[in-house]
Design a protein around this motif. Sequence first.
Motif, PDB file in Angstrom:
ATOM      1  N   ILE A  40       7.361   5.251  12.161  1.00 19.62           N
ATOM      2  CA  ILE A  40       6.186   6.083  11.914  1.00 19.62           C
ATOM      3  C   ILE A  40       4.940   5.220  11.745  1.00 19.62           C
ATOM      4  N   LYS A  41       3.812   5.745  12.180  1.00 13.33           N
ATOM      5  CA  LYS A  41       2.540   5.030  12.067  1.00 13.33           C
ATOM      6  C   LYS A  41       1.470   5.985  11.569  1.00 13.33           C
ATOM      7  N   ALA A  42       0.804   5.623  10.482  1.00 17.51           N
ATOM      8  CA  ALA A  42      -0.303   6.427   9.967  1.00 17.51           C
ATOM      9  C   ALA A  42      -1.556   6.138  10.787  1.00 17.51           C
ATOM     10  N   ALA A  43      -2.438   7.112  10.860  1.00 15.01           N
ATOM     11  CA  ALA A  43      -3.704   6.919  11.572  1.00 15.01           C
ATOM     12  C   ALA A  43      -4.491   5.774  10.938  1.00 15.01           C
ATOM     13  N   GLY A  49       5.438   1.095  10.566  1.00 13.09           N
ATOM     14  CA  GLY A  49       6.739   0.620  10.126  1.00 13.09           C
ATOM     15  C   GLY A  49       7.792   1.699  10.248  1.00 13.09           C
ATOM     16  N   SER A  50       8.771   1.667   9.346  1.00 10.45           N
ATOM     17  CA  SER A  50       9.910   2.585   9.449  1.00 10.45           C
ATOM     18  C   SER A  50      10.361   3.060   8.082  1.00 10.45           C
ATOM     19  N   ARG A  80      14.435   3.349   2.463  1.00 10.07           N
ATOM     20  CA  ARG A  80      13.544   2.194   2.358  1.00 10.07           C
ATOM     21  C   ARG A  80      12.333   2.411   3.246  1.00 10.07           C
ATOM     22  N   VAL A  81      11.205   1.918   2.784  1.00  9.19           N
ATOM     23  CA  VAL A  81       9.974   1.956   3.558  1.00  9.19           C
ATOM     24  C   VAL A  81       9.641   0.505   3.918  1.00  9.19           C
ATOM     25  N   VAL A  82       9.679   0.186   5.213  1.00  7.81           N
ATOM     26  CA  VAL A  82       9.533  -1.189   5.668  1.00  7.81           C
ATOM     27  C   VAL A  82       8.405  -1.270   6.684  1.00  7.81           C
ATOM     28  N   ALA A  83       7.470  -2.165   6.448  1.00  6.15           N
ATOM     29  CA  ALA A  83       6.366  -2.367   7.393  1.00  6.15           C
ATOM     30  C   ALA A  83       6.797  -3.312   8.493  1.00  6.15           C
ATOM     31  N   GLY A 131       0.788  -1.230   0.000  1.00  3.22           N
ATOM     32  CA  GLY A 131       0.000   0.000   0.000  1.00  3.22           C
ATOM     33  C   GLY A 131       0.812   1.268   0.000  1.00  3.22           C
ATOM     34  N   ALA A 132       2.114   1.208   0.317  1.00  2.00           N
ATOM     35  CA  ALA A 132       2.970   2.399   0.287  1.00  2.00           C
ATOM     36  C   ALA A 132       3.361   2.696  -1.160  1.00  2.00           C
TER      37      ALA A 132
END
Length: 277
Positions: free
Chosen positions: A253-256, A207-208, A272-275, A179-180
């Motif tokens: 970080i965590k989205a609402a 994630g981060s 990198r975007v890692v869940a 989804g990112a």
Amino acid sequence: MKAKQILIALTAALATQLVAATPADSTVEIVHASQVEWTHLNPKRGDLAPKAGTLWGDREGTGPTGFLLKPPQDFESPPHIHNISYRGVVIEGVIHNDDPGAANMWMPAGSFWTQPKGEVHITAAAGSGSLAYIEIEEGPYLVQPEDEAFDSGERPVNMDKDNLVWLTADDMKWIQADGAAIAVLWGKTEAGQLNGSMLRLPAGFNGSILTEAKRFGAVIVQGEPSYTQSSGDTFTLEAGSYVRSVGRSTHKIKAADNEASTLYIRTDGPYRVVADK
């Protein structure tokens, strides 16, 4: 598809340079939008001018700077030029930026534009509550009369949020989270080269963002994600807030749960975007 394929090709070479190990936390700077000090962007016009709140750098200095722009209600500037070029991202409300005689193109939150130095233009905001992020690579940022116009050879860009080209985990190795998505806006996505991108995190993302960049900065464009420091302290980042790091860093970080988050990222290296699993 052609534009998407070009962006995939631009990032393919850099993807192999991404580190496999999770980076350790380094010193991270946080600036909340509520903490910025507001001054008039053009002191000569007083309250008729937008207000500006610096997030990083020095708007009156000679180096790069990023600041928030808050126009007054139903603002429309007189025709003018700037001595330097800038980039803009709409955070709240709608912004119009174009030649004085151009029809209004109202850019909503999440849109991106550039303004070349020396080119006559106007900037406007409809209604109240508009907010934008402005970024320059050199200063000082000055507002000058239109009779001092010159052609720098640059051309402006007005990119509505609906026209951004988004890359997902199927397209690039930067993303390891369902989804990112990332939209590359400017610059070269090569190690050591400055570039700007939008990062969209789906509602409920947890994630981060991992980076080893020498210069990494992120502005919250939409949503109110929560941010957890290495100490374990967690707080909300409202739109317009800024996160900065130097070197190997982990941004947790965590989205609402009910709202996606969008970040504008300025960096000189891969991330990198890692869940979380």
